[in-house]
Design a protein around this motif. Structure first.
Motif, PDB file in Angstrom:
ATOM      1  N   VAL A  75     -35.399  38.463  99.846  1.00 57.59           N
ATOM      2  CA  VAL A  75     -34.764  39.195 100.948  1.00 57.59           C
ATOM      3  C   VAL A  75     -34.067  38.235 101.895  1.00 57.59           C
ATOM      4  N   ILE A  76     -34.697  37.085 102.176  1.00 58.01           N
ATOM      5  CA  ILE A  76     -34.067  36.110 103.071  1.00 58.01           C
ATOM      6  C   ILE A  76     -32.776  35.558 102.461  1.00 58.01           C
ATOM      7  N   ALA A  77     -32.794  35.280 101.166  1.00 61.28           N
ATOM      8  CA  ALA A  77     -31.594  34.773 100.495  1.00 61.28           C
ATOM      9  C   ALA A  77     -30.478  35.824 100.525  1.00 61.28           C
ATOM     10  N   ALA A  78     -30.839  37.073 100.246  1.00 60.11           N
ATOM     11  CA  ALA A  78     -29.828  38.140 100.286  1.00 60.11           C
ATOM     12  C   ALA A  78     -29.283  38.322 101.698  1.00 60.11           C
ATOM     13  N   TRP A  79     -30.167  38.210 102.671  1.00 59.91           N
ATOM     14  CA  TRP A  79     -29.721  38.348 104.065  1.00 59.91           C
ATOM     15  C   TRP A  79     -28.746  37.240 104.442  1.00 59.91           C
ATOM     16  N   LEU A  80     -29.012  35.994 104.025  1.00 57.73           N
ATOM     17  CA  LEU A  80     -28.107  34.882 104.329  1.00 57.73           C
ATOM     18  C   LEU A  80     -26.743  35.088 103.681  1.00 57.73           C
ATOM     19  N   VAL A  81     -26.739  35.531 102.430  1.00 55.09           N
ATOM     20  CA  VAL A  81     -25.464  35.755 101.734  1.00 55.09           C
ATOM     21  C   VAL A  81     -24.656  36.845 102.433  1.00 55.09           C
ATOM     22  N   LEU A  82     -25.304  37.955 102.773  1.00 55.77           N
ATOM     23  CA  LEU A  82     -24.593  39.063 103.425  1.00 55.77           C
ATOM     24  C   LEU A  82     -24.132  38.682 104.829  1.00 55.77           C
ATOM     25  N   ALA A  83     -24.934  37.907 105.558  1.00 53.17           N
ATOM     26  CA  ALA A  83     -24.538  37.492 106.903  1.00 53.17           C
ATOM     27  C   ALA A  83     -23.341  36.554 106.861  1.00 53.17           C
ATOM     28  N   ILE A  84     -23.351  35.604 105.925  1.00 52.58           N
ATOM     29  CA  ILE A  84     -22.211  34.683 105.801  1.00 52.58           C
ATOM     30  C   ILE A  84     -20.943  35.442 105.427  1.00 52.58           C
ATOM     31  N   ARG A  85     -21.085  36.409 104.535  1.00 53.71           N
ATOM     32  CA  ARG A  85     -19.900  37.199 104.160  1.00 53.71           C
ATOM     33  C   ARG A  85     -19.386  38.012 105.340  1.00 53.71           C
ATOM     34  N   SER A  86     -20.288  38.568 106.140  1.00 52.75           N
ATOM     35  CA  SER A  86     -19.859  39.324 107.322  1.00 52.75           C
ATOM     36  C   SER A  86     -19.160  38.418 108.331  1.00 52.75           C
ATOM     37  N   ILE A  87     -19.660  37.191 108.499  1.00 54.31           N
ATOM     38  CA  ILE A  87     -19.021  36.253 109.428  1.00 54.31           C
ATOM     39  C   ILE A  87     -17.618  35.891 108.957  1.00 54.31           C
ATOM     40  N   ARG A  88     -17.450  35.707 107.664  1.00 59.32           N
ATOM     41  CA  ARG A  88     -16.125  35.368 107.139  1.00 59.32           C
ATOM     42  C   ARG A  88     -15.157  36.540 107.247  1.00 59.32           C
ATOM     43  N   GLU A  89     -15.667  37.760 107.140  1.00 60.65           N
ATOM     44  CA  GLU A  89     -14.796  38.944 107.201  1.00 60.65           C
ATOM     45  C   GLU A  89     -14.605  39.465 108.615  1.00 60.65           C
ATOM     46  N   LEU A  90     -15.287  38.863 109.594  1.00 58.18           N
ATOM     47  CA  LEU A  90     -15.186  39.375 110.961  1.00 58.18           C
ATOM     48  C   LEU A  90     -13.765  39.343 111.519  1.00 58.18           C
ATOM     49  N   PRO A  91     -12.978  38.258 111.331  1.00 56.86           N
ATOM     50  CA  PRO A  91     -11.585  38.298 111.821  1.00 56.86           C
ATOM     51  C   PRO A  91     -10.766  39.431 111.210  1.00 56.86           C
ATOM     52  N   LEU A  92     -11.017  39.714 109.936  1.00 60.21           N
ATOM     53  CA  LEU A  92     -10.293  40.813 109.286  1.00 60.21           C
ATOM     54  C   LEU A  92     -10.699  42.156 109.873  1.00 60.21           C
ATOM     55  N   LEU A  93     -11.930  42.265 110.329  1.00 55.95           N
ATOM     56  CA  LEU A  93     -12.386  43.516 110.937  1.00 55.95           C
ATOM     57  C   LEU A  93     -11.837  43.690 112.346  1.00 55.95           C
ATOM     58  N   LEU A  94     -11.739  42.589 113.098  1.00 54.77           N
ATOM     59  CA  LEU A  94     -11.305  42.677 114.492  1.00 54.77           C
ATOM     60  C   LEU A  94      -9.785  42.696 114.614  1.00 54.77           C
ATOM     61  N   THR A  95      -9.100  41.823 113.902  1.00 53.89           N
ATOM     62  CA  THR A  95      -7.631  41.731 113.994  1.00 53.89           C
ATOM     63  C   THR A  95      -7.041  41.723 112.585  1.00 53.89           C
ATOM     64  N   PRO A  96      -7.047  42.845 111.900  1.00 55.79           N
ATOM     65  CA  PRO A  96      -6.597  42.851 110.497  1.00 55.79           C
ATOM     66  C   PRO A  96      -5.125  42.515 110.331  1.00 55.79           C
ATOM     67  N   ARG A  97      -4.267  42.927 111.299  1.00 55.30           N
ATOM     68  CA  ARG A  97      -2.840  42.652 111.148  1.00 55.30           C
ATOM     69  C   ARG A  97      -2.522  41.174 111.325  1.00 55.30           C
ATOM     70  N   LEU A  98      -3.320  40.474 112.119  1.00 48.66           N
ATOM     71  CA  LEU A  98      -3.060  39.059 112.384  1.00 48.66           C
ATOM     72  C   LEU A  98      -3.470  38.173 111.218  1.00 48.66           C
ATOM     73  N   VAL A  99      -4.480  38.599 110.466  1.00 49.00           N
ATOM     74  CA  VAL A  99      -4.984  37.767 109.368  1.00 49.00           C
ATOM     75  C   VAL A  99      -4.580  38.310 108.002  1.00 49.00           C
ATOM     76  N   SER A 100      -3.851  39.405 107.972  1.00 53.03           N
ATOM     77  CA  SER A 100      -3.450  39.994 106.696  1.00 53.03           C
ATOM     78  C   SER A 100      -2.313  39.186 106.067  1.00 53.03           C
ATOM     79  N   ASP A 101      -2.266  39.238 104.743  1.00 55.98           N
ATOM     80  CA  ASP A 101      -1.169  38.579 104.018  1.00 55.98           C
ATOM     81  C   ASP A 101       0.140  39.338 104.167  1.00 55.98           C
TER      82      ASP A 101
END
Length: 257
Positions: A75-101
């Protein structure tokens, strides 16, 4: 700020407090985007975490200590993987037009809107909303485009949908301004429709009155002609009456002779 004159895209700077939503799997998407697809992941993580806590501290005899520890590490390993992925996707969630291709078409939509080219503005705004469907400035401008092109019902529906977005609270003043202008245009359209209906009724009344007057005049003419014909017959009879008397007296005098 006037909606018809200026639309400004809100720039969101990522702050440390924004990363707190990344600590729970699915929370960032639920909080910033309102995606219900992330809700099962958040519920599942809560269920697994509660089950491990119960098995570890309350009912420790359910499972052996080794299995519980193994499950905890998984569970701890899965939590770390999901948290890191959420941190990387956070800019796309907050400002999608600024970080979009994809290129950001919002400035071009502003220029087209101020120029009065509403068809091009609608195309650019559609491209913007395909990247960020919950962007209040783009939605408000699209509602104004609908209003300027006479699609008042579509503008009203879009405004009602914008009102449901929690991210639109900062744009409440612009929203109220656009809503007031929409109500003004709807009232003007209804007033024009009532005036048109009144004009049609007046035109129909004039045509009906003219027809009745014509029929009445025709009736009077027919009555006059009938009276004239009747008087002519009586006049002919009065003219022929002396002749008939002369003929009768002539016949009587011949018989006497």
């Amino acid at each position: 700020m006037s909606i018809d004159n200026c639309f400004i895209m809100e720039e969101v700077s990522i702050q440390p407090k924004h990363y707190l939503t990344c600590l729970w799997p699915g929370m960032a998407e639920l909080w910033w985007r309102g995606r219900l697809s992330a809700l099962p992941a958040a519920i599942a993580f809560a269920g697994v975490l509660n089950a491990l806590l119960i098995a570890k501290f309350i009912y420790s005899d359910w499972l052996s200590g080794g299995l519980v520890m193994l499950a905890c590490w998984v569970v701890i390993a899965a939590w770390l993987v999901l948290a890191i992925r959420s941190i990387r996707e956070l800019p796309l969630l907050l400002t999608p037009r600024l970080v979009s291709d994809e290129p950001d078409r919002f400035p071009e939509a502003q220029v087209a809107f101020l120029r009065g080219d509403y068809a091009s503005a609608e195309d650019y705004l559609t491209a913007c909303l395909s990247i960020e469907p919950r962007d209040p400035p783009a939605l408000l401008m699209l509602s104004s485009v609908y209003r300027h092109t006479g699609r008042l019902h579509a503008s009203e529906l879009l405004l009602s949908e914008i009102r449901k977005l929690e991210v639109a609270q900062k744009w409440d003043l612009e929203f109220q301004t656009e809503e007031a202008r929409l109500e003004r245009d709807i009232e003007a359209r209804d007033q024009d429709g009532e005036e048109q209906d009144t004009g049609e009724q007046n035109t129909g009344g004039q045509e009906t009155g003219g027809q009745e007057t014509g029929e009445q005049n025709m009736g009077e003419q027919d009555a006059a002609e009938l009276a004239e014909a009747t008087s002519s017959e009586h006049a002919d009879e009065s003219i022929d009456e002396p002749g008939k008397r002369i003929k009768a007296s002539t016949k009587e005098s011949r018989r006497a002779a």
